[in-house]
Design a protein around this motif. Sequence first.
Motif, PDB file in Angstrom:
ATOM      1  N   LEU A 161       0.851  -1.190   0.000  1.00 57.75           N
ATOM      2  CA  LEU A 161       0.000   0.000   0.000  1.00 57.75           C
ATOM      3  C   LEU A 161       0.885   1.237   0.000  1.00 57.75           C
ATOM      4  CD1 LEU A 161      -2.724  -0.891   2.641  1.00 57.75           C
ATOM      5  CD2 LEU A 161      -2.981  -0.812   0.173  1.00 57.75           C
ATOM      6  N   VAL A 162       0.466   2.255  -0.700  1.00 52.50           N
ATOM      7  CA  VAL A 162       1.185   3.518  -0.727  1.00 52.50           C
ATOM      8  C   VAL A 162       0.550   4.417   0.326  1.00 52.50           C
ATOM      9  CG1 VAL A 162       1.766   5.528  -2.134  1.00 52.50           C
ATOM     10  CG2 VAL A 162       1.694   3.253  -3.171  1.00 52.50           C
ATOM     11  N   GLY A 163       1.363   5.176   0.998  1.00 51.12           N
ATOM     12  CA  GLY A 163       0.827   6.066   2.023  1.00 51.12           C
ATOM     13  C   GLY A 163       0.900   5.409   3.384  1.00 51.12           C
ATOM     14  N   PRO A 164       0.111   5.934   4.295  1.00 54.09           N
ATOM     15  CA  PRO A 164       0.190   5.385   5.652  1.00 54.09           C
ATOM     16  C   PRO A 164      -0.166   3.903   5.644  1.00 54.09           C
ATOM     17  CG  PRO A 164      -1.380   7.221   5.531  1.00 54.09           C
ATOM     18  CD  PRO A 164      -0.883   6.960   4.156  1.00 54.09           C
ATOM     19  N   GLY A 165       0.727   3.107   6.189  1.00 55.34           N
ATOM     20  CA  GLY A 165       0.489   1.668   6.232  1.00 55.34           C
ATOM     21  C   GLY A 165      -0.559   1.300   7.268  1.00 55.34           C
ATOM     22  N   LEU A 166      -1.271   0.253   6.974  1.00 57.20           N
ATOM     23  CA  LEU A 166      -2.210  -0.286   7.946  1.00 57.20           C
ATOM     24  C   LEU A 166      -1.425  -1.158   8.910  1.00 57.20           C
ATOM     25  CD1 LEU A 166      -5.095  -1.334   5.535  1.00 57.20           C
ATOM     26  CD2 LEU A 166      -4.868   0.775   6.828  1.00 57.20           C
ATOM     27  N   HIS A 167      -1.908  -1.278  10.105  1.00 60.26           N
ATOM     28  CA  HIS A 167      -1.227  -2.124  11.078  1.00 60.26           C
ATOM     29  C   HIS A 167      -2.242  -2.697  12.052  1.00 60.26           C
ATOM     30  CE1 HIS A 167      -1.668   1.471  13.534  1.00 60.26           C
ATOM     31  NE2 HIS A 167      -1.527   0.685  14.561  1.00 60.26           N
ATOM     32  N   ARG A 168      -1.807  -3.691  12.760  1.00 56.21           N
ATOM     33  CA  ARG A 168      -2.611  -4.268  13.830  1.00 56.21           C
ATOM     34  C   ARG A 168      -1.764  -4.305  15.076  1.00 56.21           C
ATOM     35  NH1 ARG A 168      -5.366  -9.452  10.906  1.00 56.21           N
ATOM     36  NH2 ARG A 168      -6.797  -8.242   9.637  1.00 56.21           N
ATOM     37  N   ASP A 169      -2.392  -4.034  16.184  1.00 58.25           N
ATOM     38  CA  ASP A 169      -1.729  -4.207  17.468  1.00 58.25           C
ATOM     39  C   ASP A 169      -2.064  -5.604  17.969  1.00 58.25           C
ATOM     40  OD1 ASP A 169      -2.615  -0.848  18.336  1.00 58.25           O
ATOM     41  OD2 ASP A 169      -0.717  -1.582  17.571  1.00 58.25           O
ATOM     42  N   ILE A 170      -1.066  -6.311  18.441  1.00 54.74           N
ATOM     43  CA  ILE A 170      -1.274  -7.648  18.983  1.00 54.74           C
ATOM     44  C   ILE A 170      -0.987  -7.580  20.471  1.00 54.74           C
ATOM     45  CG2 ILE A 170      -0.494 -10.043  18.954  1.00 54.74           C
ATOM     46  CD1 ILE A 170       0.265  -9.598  16.009  1.00 54.74           C
ATOM     47  N   HIS A 171      -1.913  -8.083  21.237  1.00 55.81           N
ATOM     48  CA  HIS A 171      -1.785  -8.063  22.692  1.00 55.81           C
ATOM     49  C   HIS A 171      -1.779  -9.486  23.222  1.00 55.81           C
ATOM     50  CE1 HIS A 171      -2.703  -3.726  22.876  1.00 55.81           C
ATOM     51  NE2 HIS A 171      -3.412  -4.009  21.800  1.00 55.81           N
ATOM     52  N   ALA A 172      -0.938  -9.746  24.198  1.00 58.68           N
ATOM     53  CA  ALA A 172      -0.934 -11.030  24.892  1.00 58.68           C
ATOM     54  C   ALA A 172      -1.603 -10.821  26.243  1.00 58.68           C
ATOM     55  CB  ALA A 172       0.491 -11.530  25.082  1.00 58.68           C
ATOM     56  N   VAL A 173      -2.585 -11.614  26.528  1.00 54.37           N
ATOM     57  CA  VAL A 173      -3.302 -11.530  27.803  1.00 54.37           C
ATOM     58  C   VAL A 173      -2.794 -12.658  28.677  1.00 54.37           C
ATOM     59  CG1 VAL A 173      -5.558 -11.574  28.921  1.00 54.37           C
ATOM     60  CG2 VAL A 173      -5.316 -10.564  26.648  1.00 54.37           C
ATOM     61  N   THR A 174      -2.314 -12.306  29.844  1.00 55.48           N
ATOM     62  CA  THR A 174      -1.747 -13.308  30.748  1.00 55.48           C
ATOM     63  C   THR A 174      -2.394 -13.213  32.121  1.00 55.48           C
ATOM     64  OG1 THR A 174       0.000 -11.841  31.547  1.00 55.48           O
ATOM     65  CG2 THR A 174       0.481 -13.114  29.560  1.00 55.48           C
ATOM     66  N   ARG A 175      -2.150 -14.211  32.919  1.00 59.70           N
ATOM     67  CA  ARG A 175      -2.637 -14.181  34.297  1.00 59.70           C
ATOM     68  C   ARG A 175      -1.891 -13.091  35.057  1.00 59.70           C
ATOM     69  NH1 ARG A 175      -5.392 -18.956  36.293  1.00 59.70           N
ATOM     70  NH2 ARG A 175      -4.782 -18.118  38.310  1.00 59.70           N
ATOM     71  N   ALA A 176      -2.547 -12.533  36.052  1.00 63.74           N
ATOM     72  CA  ALA A 176      -1.927 -11.464  36.846  1.00 63.74           C
ATOM     73  C   ALA A 176      -0.719 -11.978  37.612  1.00 63.74           C
ATOM     74  CB  ALA A 176      -2.956 -10.868  37.803  1.00 63.74           C
ATOM     75  N   ASP A 177      -0.759 -13.226  38.044  1.00 67.42           N
ATOM     76  CA  ASP A 177       0.346 -13.812  38.806  1.00 67.42           C
ATOM     77  C   ASP A 177       1.149 -14.723  37.883  1.00 67.42           C
ATOM     78  OD1 ASP A 177       2.104 -15.024  40.506  1.00 67.42           O
ATOM     79  OD2 ASP A 177       0.585 -15.764  41.914  1.00 67.42           O
ATOM     80  N   PRO A 178       2.283 -14.256  37.349  1.00 69.30           N
ATOM     81  CA  PRO A 178       3.055 -15.060  36.402  1.00 69.30           C
ATOM     82  C   PRO A 178       3.623 -16.337  37.020  1.00 69.30           C
ATOM     83  CG  PRO A 178       4.249 -13.060  36.963  1.00 69.30           C
ATOM     84  CD  PRO A 178       2.891 -12.961  37.598  1.00 69.30           C
ATOM     85  N   ALA A 179       3.679 -16.424  38.343  1.00 67.37           N
ATOM     86  CA  ALA A 179       4.196 -17.629  38.984  1.00 67.37           C
ATOM     87  C   ALA A 179       3.295 -18.834  38.695  1.00 67.37           C
ATOM     88  CB  ALA A 179       4.319 -17.419  40.492  1.00 67.37           C
ATOM     89  N   LEU A 180       2.032 -18.574  38.388  1.00 66.80           N
ATOM     90  CA  LEU A 180       1.098 -19.660  38.105  1.00 66.80           C
ATOM     91  C   LEU A 180       1.280 -20.234  36.706  1.00 66.80           C
ATOM     92  CD1 LEU A 180      -2.123 -18.136  39.720  1.00 66.80           C
ATOM     93  CD2 LEU A 180      -0.603 -19.876  40.685  1.00 66.80           C
ATOM     94  N   THR A 181       1.933 -19.498  35.842  1.00 65.58           N
ATOM     95  CA  THR A 181       2.171 -19.956  34.470  1.00 65.58           C
ATOM     96  C   THR A 181       3.611 -19.610  34.096  1.00 65.58           C
ATOM     97  OG1 THR A 181       1.181 -17.876  33.736  1.00 65.58           O
ATOM     98  CG2 THR A 181      -0.218 -19.828  33.653  1.00 65.58           C
ATOM     99  N   PRO A 182       4.571 -20.425  34.560  1.00 65.80           N
ATOM    100  CA  PRO A 182       5.986 -20.076  34.414  1.00 65.80           C
ATOM    101  C   PRO A 182       6.484 -19.958  32.972  1.00 65.80           C
ATOM    102  CG  PRO A 182       5.739 -22.292  35.303  1.00 65.80           C
ATOM    103  CD  PRO A 182       4.371 -21.686  35.265  1.00 65.80           C
ATOM    104  N   LEU A 183       5.825 -20.568  32.014  1.00 63.21           N
ATOM    105  CA  LEU A 183       6.304 -20.485  30.633  1.00 63.21           C
ATOM    106  C   LEU A 183       5.820 -19.228  29.911  1.00 63.21           C
ATOM    107  CD1 LEU A 183       6.053 -24.191  29.457  1.00 63.21           C
ATOM    108  CD2 LEU A 183       8.094 -22.892  30.079  1.00 63.21           C
TER     109      LEU A 183
END
Length: 116
Positions: free
Chosen positions: A68-90
């Motif tokens: 595309l010419v001009g301002p490019g389109l984009h998407r924001d990607i968000h990762a939603v995780t648990r509030a306590d990362p200790a519960l999901t170590p990976l």
Amino acid sequence: MLVDPAQLGHLARQQFDRAASTAGFTPDVRFETESYDVAQALVGAGSGVALVSRLALTHVPGTTHRELVGPGLHRDIHAVTRADPALTPLVEVFLGLLRDVARERTATWQETPADG
């Protein structure tokens, strides 16, 4: 913000309409699909043009790809995780991999034209 998956196609259409308006035209849309594969097959068959995410390009015979010419389109990607990362170590490992892939894709796209 949670997005209803059924609304994703509508959001993509809104983004398409804004991009067309910014470019100064109103497209004559006679058919639309939420499937990038179907859109590219229709283009390959000579039935129109499509706005397709670079991640979805499949190089269907009979098609070519243009940035595309001009301002490019984009998407924001968000990762939603648990509030306590200790519960999901990976989670931190996975987030690091996502960041690495995003940097790699961005670098590749800056070096290589989309038509290829």
